[in-house]
Scaffold this active site. Structure first.
Site, PDB file in Angstrom:
ATOM      1  CD  GLN A 316      -4.066  -1.042  -0.655  1.00 20.87           C
ATOM      2  OE1 GLN A 316      -3.833  -1.673  -1.322  1.00 20.87           O
ATOM      3  NE2 GLN A 316      -5.035   0.002  -0.648  1.00 20.87           N
ATOM      4  CB  CYS A 317       3.404  -2.678   0.868  1.00 21.92           C
ATOM      5  SG  CYS A 317       2.913  -2.275  -0.688  1.00 21.92           S
TER       6      CYS A 317
END
Length: 458
Positions: A316-317
């Protein structure tokens, strides 16, 4: 006759004040002088005689003047500009901008920068870098929206946070960034709001509906109170709502997005009615009027979905080379400053070469504004250190800025938004993209006998 005088210069003032009553009379003034042992041996006596009267009304007293009540009083000197640290900082901060205007760009309008109110969606790597660059250009009104906390990995990449912020464990990015901006420039007006940005395809249950409604109201309120919107979030779908609201409320929208070693910076097309002459044609260049420029979603034939679904935390980063965010943030702010210096602001046209041959040095150069050219978008790659300046028109079926979407939002308000949060397919059905995708997926067979090829023969 005896007088008590605290200063020798008051002797003359006393004589003048008494006027005719002292004319021709001998006067004695005793000046007491103390030494370290409090002895009066050095005291003096003055013998004074006034030969003629003096008109007191014509006297001028240095240091005394009539105040707002009409009474005589001491002249007050305002030492704020030279003593107040905040005022000293403000004058020093703007020194570079004033020198720039004085020596290089006399027509530079610094007041419009100081008065423009900027709303930043996202207070992460891009948000911190954009905020710092805004301060450097003299912007004073900066508001940040974010829902995250300062973590241990943030300070090395996000310039408005420190290790102490991470250690505290409960410091939210938006409010912490706003506070640190004030530490850099005390005269700035900064605010930070902690909230979630509702996104298409991210279903909202009944338990969160009231909170989401409050966040929507706050986002709409802040957006209407600001002049410029920066899209600096870390997912595609989180940019949809501010893109829609920016178009609906006719705001300047600047978008910045990052890849591993690439970046995109663009200005969204304006939605207000143009005033003045249409853009002029230039040989060898194509032009798109500012109100016809596309937004971030105009190049996509699909609605944004839940890009975070079934992804681990590390997936997700945003993983990107450290220098990419600073480059993109700098371009975003510079693009905004150039737009604000242009008489048409966000409606300024975008010129571009219509082919690689058109980019040859012998072709006409792109028209320049006060601070240079005004592209629609900037796409850069660090792998080869190259920038390109593509320009695209609005997409009539865009899921963010098309007339169908804007009309639905204006008529239904939050009800329309909650439909999109439930499923992104609603936007595709509304704009007709679903039908386009269905037709595009069908296999159509043609019989050569149906066509008369003779018309195509030379």
């Amino acid at each position: 006759m005896a007088f008590t005088i605290r200063h020798s210069t008051s002797v003359h003032a006393q004589i003048k004040r008494r006027g005719p009553t002292l004319v021709g009379k001998p006067l004695k003034f005793l000046g007491l002088r103390y030494d370290q042992q409090l002895q009066l041996d050095n005291s003096l006596i003055w013998h004074v005689s006034q030969a003629e009267a003096c008109n007191y009304a014509q006297l001028q007293f240095v240091g005394w003047e009539a105040n707002r009540n009409g009474k005589m009083g001491p002249r007050m000197a305002n030492m704020r500009d030279s003593m107040d640290p905040a005022k000293l900082a403000e004058n020093s901060i703007n020194l570079n901008l004033k020198l720039m205007k004085w020596r290089l760009v006399p027509d530079l309008n610094l007041n419009i920068l100081a008065e423009t109110k900027c709303l930043l969606f996202g207070a992460g790597t891009l948000g911190c870098a954009v905020a710092r660059n805004l301060l450097s250009w003299g912007f004073k009104h900066i508001t940040l929206l974010d829902s995250g906390k300062v973590g241990y990995s943030n300070p090395v990449r996000q310039s408005l946070y420190t290790h102490a912020d991470a250690v505290a464990g409960n410091r939210m990015k938006a409010s912490t960034a706003a506070a640190h901006l004030l530490e850099i420039n005390p005269s700035a007006v900064t605010k930070g709001y902690v909230l979630e940005i509702p996104m298409p395809g991210h279903t909202i249950g009944e338990a969160l509906r009231a909170q989401t409604t409050q966040h929507l109201q706050l986002i709409e309120q802040q957006l209407q109170a600001h002049d410029v919107i920066f899209l600096l979030t870390d997912s595609r779908e989180s940019r949809w709502l501010p893109t829609l609201l920016g178009a609906a409320h006719e705001k300047i929208v600047i978008n910045a997005a990052l890849g591993f070693d690439s970046y995109l910076v663009m200005r969204h097309g304006g939605t207000r009615e143009p005033v003045g002459d249409s853009p002029k044609d230039i040989a060898g260049l194509k032009c798109i009027a500012g109100q016809q420029l596309g937004c971030y979603f105009c190049n996509d034939v699909t609605a944004p979905g839940n890009s975070l679904k079934d992804r681990t935390l590390d997936q997700q980063c945003t993983v990107t080379r450290p220098g990419v965010s600073n480059i993109a943030a700098s371009y975003a702010v510079e693009l905004l400053v150039a737009l604000l210096q242009h008489p048409q602001r966000e409606l300024a046209p975008a010129y571009y070469a219509n082919s690689r041959a058109g980019q040859h040095l012998e072709t006409p150069q792109l028209p320049e504004g006060l601070l240079g050219i005004l592209p629609h978008s900037i796409r850069g790659m660090l792998c080869n250190y190259e920038n390109i300046l593509p320009a695209t028109q609005k997409f009539a079926q865009c899921i963010a800025c098309s007339q169908r979407v804007l009309a639905a939002y204006r008529s239904e308000g939050h009800e329309f938004l909650f439909k999109t949060f439930e499923t992104a397919k609603y936007l595709e059905d509304l704009t007709g993209i679903s039908e386009f995708k269905r037709l595009n997926s069908e296999i159509i067979e043609f019989d050569d006998d149906q066509f008369d090829m003779s018309e195509n023969e030379d």
